[in-house]
Each structure stands twice: as C-alpha cells, then as structure tokens.
Design a protein around this motif. Structure first.
Motif, PDB file in Angstrom:
ATOM      1  N   LEU A  39       0.843  -1.189   0.000  1.00 34.91           N
ATOM      2  CA  LEU A  39       0.000   0.000   0.000  1.00 34.91           C
ATOM      3  C   LEU A  39       0.881   1.242   0.000  1.00 34.91           C
ATOM      4  N   TRP A  99      -2.207   6.154   1.047  1.00 43.12           N
ATOM      5  CA  TRP A  99      -3.369   5.349   1.426  1.00 43.12           C
ATOM      6  C   TRP A  99      -3.553   5.412   2.945  1.00 43.12           C
ATOM      7  N   ARG A 132      -6.395   7.791   5.470  1.00 45.86           N
ATOM      8  CA  ARG A 132      -7.265   7.199   6.490  1.00 45.86           C
ATOM      9  C   ARG A 132      -7.016   7.818   7.861  1.00 45.86           C
ATOM     10  N   ARG A 164     -11.630  -3.090   8.750  1.00 45.64           N
ATOM     11  CA  ARG A 164     -11.582  -3.484   7.333  1.00 45.64           C
ATOM     12  C   ARG A 164     -10.377  -2.900   6.611  1.00 45.64           C
ATOM     13  N   GLU A 165     -10.139  -1.626   6.781  1.00 45.98           N
ATOM     14  CA  GLU A 165      -8.972  -0.971   6.215  1.00 45.98           C
ATOM     15  C   GLU A 165      -8.159  -0.475   7.410  1.00 45.98           C
ATOM     16  N   GLY A 179      -0.513  -1.419   7.978  1.00 45.70           N
ATOM     17  CA  GLY A 179      -1.785  -1.243   7.307  1.00 45.70           C
ATOM     18  C   GLY A 179      -2.094  -2.411   6.405  1.00 45.70           C
ATOM     19  N   TRP A 180      -3.376  -2.665   6.215  1.00 45.83           N
ATOM     20  CA  TRP A 180      -3.812  -3.626   5.217  1.00 45.83           C
ATOM     21  C   TRP A 180      -5.219  -3.274   4.792  1.00 45.83           C
ATOM     22  N   ASP A 181      -5.518  -3.662   3.579  1.00 49.35           N
ATOM     23  CA  ASP A 181      -6.811  -3.366   2.968  1.00 49.35           C
ATOM     24  C   ASP A 181      -7.801  -4.457   3.351  1.00 49.35           C
ATOM     25  N   GLU A 182      -9.010  -4.342   2.849  1.00 48.22           N
ATOM     26  CA  GLU A 182     -10.034  -5.353   3.153  1.00 48.22           C
ATOM     27  C   GLU A 182      -9.505  -6.750   2.878  1.00 48.22           C
ATOM     28  N   SER A 240      -5.613  -7.806   2.555  1.00 46.23           N
ATOM     29  CA  SER A 240      -4.797  -7.775   1.345  1.00 46.23           C
ATOM     30  C   SER A 240      -3.793  -6.625   1.414  1.00 46.23           C
ATOM     31  N   SER A 241      -2.708  -6.799   0.712  1.00 49.82           N
ATOM     32  CA  SER A 241      -1.633  -5.806   0.609  1.00 49.82           C
ATOM     33  C   SER A 241      -1.088  -5.359   1.964  1.00 49.82           C
TER      34      SER A 241
END
Length: 167
Positions: A27, A31, A35, A93-94, A154-157, A160-161
């Motif tokens: 990410l 990003w 947030r 989630r994020e 950090g990670w996405d939904e 991921s990533s």
C-alpha cells in the motif's frame, strides 16, 4: 518549539501470522495517511506503571508531524511513566495501526495548529491555554500530545496488501 513534517516512511512487507507476508503489492503511504486524516475516532493504547494495558477511544487529528490528541484521563498518567503508545483506527476493514512515542506538547504555535484542525473536524472548538493545555469553552481539557510514529502497519479489506512503514 514548532514541530516538523514527518519524513517519508519506507514500506516493507510485514511479518504476518509468524511469517513474512507473501510478496505482493504494498500500500502507498498516501493510502494510510488519508485514512489517518479522515478518521473520526481513534483508539489509543498505553501501559499503566504496573504493566497492565489501558485502551480508550479519543478524538484527534493527523497533521504533517504526526497524531495529535488531548486527554486528562488515565492515559495522561500512563504516558508520564512510559511514552510508548499505539494508535489504531476504529474500523477493522482498512486497518492502520501506529506504534510510536507520545510527547506532551505545550508550544503555543503548535497547539494552535492542532486546535485549528481539531475544532472544525469535531465541531468542538478548543483553544491553547497559558499552562500548556488545551480546553473547550467550558474549561474542560487537558494536556495535548503529539504521537511520533516509529512503525505503521496497514492492510486493505480481507487483509490484502499488508504493509509495514518505518520512519
């Protein structure tokens, strides 16, 4: 002493579930920073002098130099004995998790910058006082802290990533 803008962090794949995360897209810092700036509620975790954890929601603002918040709660007393802190966004989630140090700030210009961002964000104006605290119109308030990040995750939904940023 006015604070300075954070240097751009370096991104890596973190250790997840005891092993390096699979190679993939990381990410961007933008990003995570977006947030952190847009979040309404944050959770802070400090440690009591005896070692027990203490976790509470706070309002705060992410500015160019880190995360700002004010509290007169037990967290303030905990930070007197250990400046280590974790800041987490309220959603799962994020995810963005900041690990760093919290230092009390009393510089009038820095406090004014924090108050100028905080008041409109929460429709709850606060102002710096001569004693180095920030307070609302009723006089309620406390010391202000600047969290200097050391590591951010950090990670996405769907996890991921996953990304680890170091400063």
């Amino acid at each position: 002493m006015a604070t300075q803008r954070l240097a751009a962090p370096t991104a890596f794949a973190p250790i997840m579930f005891g092993a390096p995360a699979p190679p993939g897209d990381l990410l961007s810092w933008n990003w995570a920073e977006r947030r952190l700036r847009e979040a309404e509620h944050y959770w802070i975790a400090t440690t009591r002098p005896g070692g027990r954890p203490h976790c509470r929601p706070v309002w705060g603002v992410w500015l160019d130099d880190g995360f700002w918040f004010s509290t007169g709660s037990l967290a303030a007393r905990n930070l007197e004995s250990s400046d280590q802190i974790t800041v987490h966004l309220e959603g799962g989630r994020e995810v963005v998790i900041v690990e760093g140090t919290a230092r009390p700030e009393s510089d009038p210009d820095s406090l004014q910058t924090m108050c100028d961002a905080y008041g409109p964000k929460y429709d709850h104006p606060i102002s710096p006082y001569e004693d180095g605290t920030v307070r609302d119109s009723s006089g309620t308030g406390g010391p202000a802290y600047l969290v200097i990040p050391h590591v951010v995750f950090g990670w996405d939904e769907n996890m991921s990533s996953p990304t680890r940023w170091t400063f």
